[in-house]
Design an enzyme around this catalytic site. Structure first.
Site, PDB file in Angstrom:
ATOM      1  CG  HIS A 201     -63.078 105.487 -25.355  1.00  0.00           C
ATOM      2  ND1 HIS A 201     -62.857 105.364 -26.706  1.00  0.00           N
ATOM      3  CD2 HIS A 201     -61.948 106.027 -24.844  1.00  0.00           C
ATOM      4  CE1 HIS A 201     -61.646 105.805 -26.993  1.00  0.00           C
ATOM      5  NE2 HIS A 201     -61.076 106.218 -25.873  1.00  0.00           N
TER       6      HIS A 201
ATOM      7  CG  ASP B  51     -65.189 105.182 -29.149  1.00  0.00           C
ATOM      8  OD1 ASP B  51     -65.800 105.817 -28.262  1.00  0.00           O
ATOM      9  OD2 ASP B  51     -63.967 104.932 -29.107  1.00  0.00           O
TER      10      ASP B  51
ATOM     11  CB  SER C  41     -58.916 108.477 -26.721  1.00  0.00           C
ATOM     12  OG  SER C  41     -58.440 107.173 -26.818  1.00  0.00           O
TER      13      SER C  41
END
Length: 246
Positions: free
Chosen positions: A65, A109, A202
């Site tokens: 992402h 992911d 992230s």
């Protein structure tokens, strides 16, 4: 790293993600030479950031992402607001997200970034080991996550690298995450502790005994643990194929 990872898609443009370190401490400068700071230009022209980690002199691992129109990787950094002599800035030549990545479920992911040139391995820039395909981290183990993300839900991102100790939880602890899949994801962070990764973290690694076992993926918007990390071991065969150029 106190806060929980939240789907960056809800807070940032969909091409980039960001979780932060809440309840943690500043890392000893350059003690985590595998850490990478990603500066991302999204398809809409915004600038976002993610974490990542060097697994090969020419490949950085991060979350899918965190994909963007352009990405520049900074290696060897502690304070990303400064031009440190240890830093190496390298543009990304190719972004290789896992072919099964789902934006809606956030499964798979994981993404590899091929750098335009190989990083120079130094005392401040080095690779981290990955697990074997059969290496499953068990609940109860305490690992560490690191990043330059927010230090609180309402706090700004950190210029200096921070890290936090996080406990691996049972799959039951993440039962409220609709798409949580124990085979491909790790449930991380005790609900009794105010510690997590949050916006800006992230793509960073979950490191257990010197091995990268997870990737910061998502969590609750209020940063309350546990959070969900991508489990690396099931993807090792795919990772090896990508690095070999197959």
């Amino acid at each position: 790293m106190q806060a929980l990872l939240f789907l960056l898609a809800l807070l940032w443009p969909p091409e980039a993600g960001a979780e932060e370190i809440i309840g943690g401490v500043e890392s000893k400068p350059h003690s985590r030479p595998y850490m990478a700071h990603l500066t991302i230009t999204t398809k809409q022209g915004f600038t976002a950031s993610c974490g990542g980690f060097l697994i090969n002199p020419q490949f950085v691992m991060t979350a899918a992402h965190c994909k963007g129109r352009e990405i520049t990787v900074t290696l060897g950094a502690h304070d990303v607001s400064k031009k440190e002599s240890t830093q190496q800035k390298i543009k990304v030549a190719k972004q290789i997200a896992h072919p099964s990545y789902s934006f809606y479920s956030n499964l798979h992911d994981i993404m590899l970034l091929k750098l335009q040139k190989k990083a120079k391995v130094t005392a401040s820039v080095d690779v981290i080991s990955l697990p074997s395909p059969s290496d499953f981290i068990n609940p109860g183990k305490v690992c560490r996550a690191a990043g330059w993300g927010r230090t609180g839900v309402t706090e700004p991102t950190s210029d200096k690298l921070r890290e936090v100790k996080l406990r691996i939880m049972t799959k039951a602890a993440c039962k409220n995450y609709e798409h949580y899949d124990y085979n491909f994801q790790v449930c991380v962070g005790s609900p009794s502790k105010i510690r997590s990764a949050y916006k800006g973290d992230s793509g960073g690694p979950l490191v257990c005994a010197g091995v990268a076992h997870g990737i910061v993926s998502y969590g609750r918007i209020d940063a309350k643990p546990p959070a969900v990390f991508t489990r690396i071991s099931p993807y090792v065969p795919w990772i090896n194929l990508v690095i070999r150029g197959k």
